[in-house]
Design an enzyme around this catalytic site. Structure first.
Site, short mmCIF file in Angstrom:
data_model
loop_
_atom_site.label_atom_id
_atom_site.label_comp_id
_atom_site.label_asym_id
_atom_site.label_seq_id
_atom_site.Cartn_x
_atom_site.Cartn_y
_atom_site.Cartn_z
N ARG A 1 0.74 -1.11 0.04
CA ARG A 1 0.07 0.05 0.16
C ARG A 1 0.86 1.27 -0.02
NH1 ARG A 1 -4.36 2.09 4.24
NH2 ARG A 1 -4.48 4.32 3.37
N ASP B 1 -6.33 -2.08 2.68
CA ASP B 1 -6.70 -1.20 3.85
C ASP B 1 -7.28 -1.89 4.96
OD1 ASP B 1 -7.00 1.32 5.55
OD2 ASP B 1 -8.95 1.45 4.41
N ASP C 1 -8.48 -1.68 8.66
CA ASP C 1 -8.88 -0.87 9.83
C ASP C 1 -9.42 -1.51 11.12
OD1 ASP C 1 -8.48 1.57 8.50
OD2 ASP C 1 -10.50 1.71 7.32
N ARG D 1 -6.07 1.59 -2.92
CA ARG D 1 -5.23 1.21 -2.16
C ARG D 1 -5.32 -0.45 -2.28
NH1 ARG D 1 -7.44 3.32 2.48
NH2 ARG D 1 -7.27 5.25 1.20
N1 LIG Z 1 -9.53 2.50 14.29
C1 LIG Z 1 -8.45 2.75 13.26
N2 LIG Z 1 -8.00 1.67 12.54
C2 LIG Z 1 -6.96 2.10 11.81
N3 LIG Z 1 -6.17 3.22 11.93
C3 LIG Z 1 -6.89 4.03 12.63
C4 LIG Z 1 -7.73 4.00 13.34
N4 LIG Z 1 -8.01 5.06 14.22
C5 LIG Z 1 -6.90 5.98 13.95
N5 LIG Z 1 -6.32 5.52 12.83
C6 LIG Z 1 -5.17 6.12 12.24
O1 LIG Z 1 -5.49 6.61 11.08
C7 LIG Z 1 -4.40 6.81 10.31
C8 LIG Z 1 -4.77 6.88 8.83
O2 LIG Z 1 -5.39 5.42 8.52
P1 LIG Z 1 -5.47 5.16 6.82
O3 LIG Z 1 -4.42 5.61 6.14
O4 LIG Z 1 -5.80 3.78 6.89
O5 LIG Z 1 -6.91 6.04 6.54
P2 LIG Z 1 -7.77 5.77 5.29
O6 LIG Z 1 -7.83 4.45 5.32
O7 LIG Z 1 -7.10 6.59 4.15
O8 LIG Z 1 -9.19 6.56 5.66
P3 LIG Z 1 -10.06 5.88 6.87
O9 LIG Z 1 -9.40 5.54 8.33
O10 LIG Z 1 -11.44 6.63 6.96
O11 LIG Z 1 -10.41 4.39 6.39
C9 LIG Z 1 -3.64 5.89 10.60
O12 LIG Z 1 -2.27 6.19 10.45
C10 LIG Z 1 -3.92 5.46 12.05
O13 LIG Z 1 -3.00 5.85 12.87
N1 LIG Z 2 -16.34 1.56 -1.00
C1 LIG Z 2 -15.21 1.89 -0.49
N2 LIG Z 2 -15.07 3.27 -0.36
C2 LIG Z 2 -14.05 3.69 0.31
C3 LIG Z 2 -13.27 2.65 1.10
C4 LIG Z 2 -13.71 1.37 1.01
O1 LIG Z 2 -12.87 0.47 1.71
N3 LIG Z 2 -14.64 1.06 0.15
N4 LIG Z 2 -12.12 3.14 1.94
C5 LIG Z 2 -11.77 4.59 1.99
C6 LIG Z 2 -10.98 4.88 2.95
O2 LIG Z 2 -10.48 3.93 3.72
C7 LIG Z 2 -12.72 5.45 1.20
N5 LIG Z 2 -13.88 5.00 0.46
#
Ligand SMILES: Nc1ncnc2c1ncn2[C@@H]1O[C@H](COP(=O)(O)OP(=O)(O)OP(=O)(O)O)[C@@H](O)[C@H]1O
Ligand SMILES: Nc1nc2c(c(=O)[nH]1)N=C(CO)CN2
Length: 170
Positions: free
Chosen positions: A83, A95, A97, A92
């Site tokens: 990634r 991802d 989370d 990506r």
């Molecule tokens: N519950 C969580 N799970 C994963 N990352 C988290 C969480 N809470 C905060 N973060 C922080 O968010 C930062 C950005 O994460 P990431 O780059 O995966 O965001 P994103 O995938 O673009 O957006 P989103 O978090 O909305 O899916 C990470 O560096 C991490 O420290």
């Molecule tokens: N459908 C879909 N949309 C997104 C997704 C994802 O996993 N699925 N993740 C994002 C940033 O974390 C932003 N937008």
């Protein structure tokens, strides 16, 4: 032993292989067991829309890792699976989370639990509803099944169950 829910997403080919590699690496970790997994859903991109459709799924794990150790491992896997962070909410390979960790409500600089955007994301709630409809999301204090009722209809329409056979057309 701790229980956590993780959301997986990918929109760069080979998407299914990224999901499978990620599940394999998680299952290989000595301190993580995958207890349950949702179907895989094909979803239209949310946020930054000028990108390919995603595959999304949710898993339930048991782990002895603390939540920050789990985040470290998730971020290590994201790096290992190639990634690159370029566009916020952009394309990506994988991802990963952390949605929920036990029933914790925790905000630190690196980690917010429950994941702050999970309750508004059909691509998270619909797979999560498949494996944990009755779980109550801290902060919101609502069941997953009830949060889905509050989603806009168009968001729900953007989420379709994906079967592996479809990959033959790709
Ligand atoms: N519950 C969580 N799970 C994963 N990352 C988290 C969480 N809470 C905060 N973060 C922080 O968010 C930062 C950005 O994460 P990431 O780059 O995966 O965001 P994103 O995938 O673009 O957006 P989103 O978090 O909305 O899916 C990470 O560096 C991490 O420290
Ligand atoms: N459908 C879909 N949309 C997104 C997704 C994802 O996993 N699925 N993740 C994002 C940033 O974390 C932003 N937008």
């Amino acid at each position: 032993m701790n229980k956590a829910y993780l959301a997986l997403g990918t929109n760069i080919e080979p998407r299914i292989q990224y999901l499978e590699s990620c599940l394999y690496e998680l299952s290989k970790h000595p301190d993580i067991s995958i207890i349950n997994q949702s179907s895989i859903y094909q979803t239209v991109p949310v946020g930054y829309t000028d990108q390919a459709d995603f595959l999304n799924m949710v898993i339930e794990i048991k782990t002895t890792l603390a939540s920050l150790e789990l985040l470290d491992y998730c971020q290590q896997l994201e790096r290992e699976l190639g990634r690159e962070r370029k566009i916020r909410f952009g394309p990506r390979t994988i991802d990963l989370d952390i949605l929920l960790y036990n029933q914790e409500n925790n905000k630190t600089e690196r980690l917010i639990i429950p994941h702050p955007r999970m309750h508004e994301r059909a691509f998270v709630l619909i797979p999560l509803n498949e494996i944990a409809p009755d779980i109550v999301i801290p902060v919101k204090e609502k069941r997953v099944a009830d949060l889905i009722e509050e989603l806009p209809g168009n968001d729900i329409k953007g989420v379709a169950i994906w079967t592996k056979n479809e990959s033959a057309d790709e």
